[in-house]
Design a protein around this motif. Structure first.
Motif, short mmCIF file in Angstrom:
data_model
loop_
_atom_site.label_atom_id
_atom_site.label_comp_id
_atom_site.label_asym_id
_atom_site.label_seq_id
_atom_site.Cartn_x
_atom_site.Cartn_y
_atom_site.Cartn_z
N GLY A 6 0.83 -1.21 0.00
CA GLY A 6 0.00 0.00 0.00
C GLY A 6 0.85 1.25 0.00
N GLN A 7 1.93 1.24 0.79
CA GLN A 7 2.79 2.43 0.84
C GLN A 7 3.54 2.62 -0.47
OE1 GLN A 7 4.70 3.21 4.51
NE2 GLN A 7 6.38 4.39 3.60
N ALA A 10 1.18 4.34 -2.72
CA ALA A 10 1.08 5.75 -2.32
C ALA A 10 2.29 6.53 -2.83
CB ALA A 10 0.98 5.86 -0.81
N ASN A 11 3.47 5.94 -2.70
CA ASN A 11 4.69 6.60 -3.18
C ASN A 11 4.66 6.79 -4.70
OD1 ASN A 11 5.94 6.93 -0.68
ND2 ASN A 11 6.89 4.91 -0.74
N LEU A 13 2.02 7.06 -6.50
CA LEU A 13 1.01 8.09 -6.77
C LEU A 13 1.61 9.47 -6.58
CD1 LEU A 13 -1.90 8.82 -7.45
CD2 LEU A 13 -2.48 8.49 -5.06
N ILE A 14 2.39 9.64 -5.52
CA ILE A 14 3.06 10.92 -5.26
C ILE A 14 4.05 11.23 -6.40
CG2 ILE A 14 4.68 12.10 -3.73
CD1 ILE A 14 3.26 10.50 -1.43
N PRO A 35 3.68 14.87 1.35
CA PRO A 35 2.96 13.65 1.67
C PRO A 35 3.01 13.34 3.17
CG PRO A 35 5.11 13.11 0.78
CD PRO A 35 4.97 14.60 0.69
N PHE A 37 1.78 10.13 5.71
CA PHE A 37 1.18 8.82 5.83
C PHE A 37 0.49 8.72 7.18
CE2 PHE A 37 4.67 8.22 2.83
CZ PHE A 37 3.97 7.68 1.75
N SER A 72 -7.25 9.74 0.96
CA SER A 72 -7.18 8.34 1.38
C SER A 72 -7.72 7.45 0.26
CB SER A 72 -7.99 8.12 2.66
OG SER A 72 -9.35 8.45 2.45
N GLU A 74 -8.15 2.92 -1.15
CA GLU A 74 -7.77 1.52 -1.02
C GLU A 74 -7.61 0.90 -2.39
OE1 GLU A 74 -10.86 2.41 0.45
OE2 GLU A 74 -12.26 1.63 -1.05
N ILE A 85 -9.91 6.40 -4.76
CA ILE A 85 -9.29 7.56 -4.12
C ILE A 85 -10.38 8.45 -3.55
CG2 ILE A 85 -7.88 9.64 -4.48
CD1 ILE A 85 -6.20 7.22 -4.69
N LEU A 106 -2.42 5.21 -11.97
CA LEU A 106 -1.98 6.19 -10.98
C LEU A 106 -1.90 7.59 -11.58
CD1 LEU A 106 0.79 4.11 -9.18
CD2 LEU A 106 -1.46 4.72 -8.29
#
Length: 254
Positions: A6-7, A10-11, A13-14, A35, A37, A72, A74, A85, A106
């Protein structure tokens, strides 16, 4: 199996957001994306109060004027990948596709986030990276309209300036001049608006007026490449070639 946590998503996506940021060609200063978390934060409760440390920090930031926007979501992998999102206070959106298409998924998710957080950044990206056969220009106009009708108001000078660029590109110089002046009225220190205004005046052969606007832009940022280059063009149009060459050298020796 591919070690995509998941992280990690997220990374990634950033990274997509940063890619849009790096290709949005503007001098505007408020482009910081930080960012956080939330899942990595320790939730502490003050005994007897029922108030958590996270809640206290959140309200302290509000008190200090630091608006917080929580993003946030999933990911579900069921033959295809489904990424949902949520931007606080806005409708959620789900993006799906094959796992091999993760970067494209993404990229679209990053656009969704920017629409509700920094629409002017997305508008600039779309404008500077569109081709005539794409819908990106219309998307850029949509983001301009969105910026002008939603908070924060400090985005408006950028939106008016970008709209000025588009009107200039369409040969509507008078309309572009009006939009640049509106941007300057809202932010008298926004150099891009001065450069756009001066260039529209240049295209109307109003060289002396353009020169005065360029002087103002130069006083705000003496080393700005675009300003120095366009001053050179304006001088060359008046056959002041020696002076123009001085500004060109200033640009290309930087």
């Amino acid at each position: 199996k591919m070690n995509i946590t998941g992280q990690a998503i997220a990374n990634k996506l950033i990274d997509q957001i940063e890619n849009y940021k790096s290709h949005a060609d503007t001098s505007y200063k408020n482009f910081d994306i930080t960012p956080v978390f939330y899942d990595s934060q320790l939730e502490l409760v003050i005994p007897g109060s029922g108030i958590s440390m996270k809640s206290l920090l959140h309200n302290l930031k509000i008190f200090l004027g630091r608006k917080q926007t929580r993003i946030s979501g999933e990911v579900v992998l069921n033959k295809k990948l489904y990424l949902t999102i949520r931007v606080q206070g806005e409708p959620s959106k789900t993006f799906s596709g094959e796992l091999d298409d993760l970067d494209n998924i993404l990229s679209e998710a990053a656009k969704y986030i920017l629409k509700y957080t920094q629409p002017y950044l997305l508008a600039y990206y779309l404008y500077y990276n569109y081709d005539k056969n794409s819908t990106d220009k219309e998307e850029a106009l949509d983001m301009i309209r969105y910026s002008l009708t939603h908070l924060p108001k400090e985005d408006d000078p950028m939106a008016y300036t970008l709209d000025g660029y588009i009107k200039w590109e369409e040969g509507k110089f008078d309309e572009s001049i009006r939009l640049y002046k509106k941007a300057i009225e809202l932010d008298p220190k926004y150099v891009d608006a001065y450069n756009g205004l001066a260039y529209s005046l240049y295209d109307e052969n109003r060289y002396n007026e353009a020169a005065e606007i360029y002087k103002k832009a130069l006083s705000l940022n003496p080393s700005y490449t675009y300003t120095n280059h366009y001053i050179g063009l304006n001088l060359a149009a008046q056959n002041k070639n020696d002076s123009a060459e001085w500004f060109y050298k200033k640009v290309y020796s930087a």
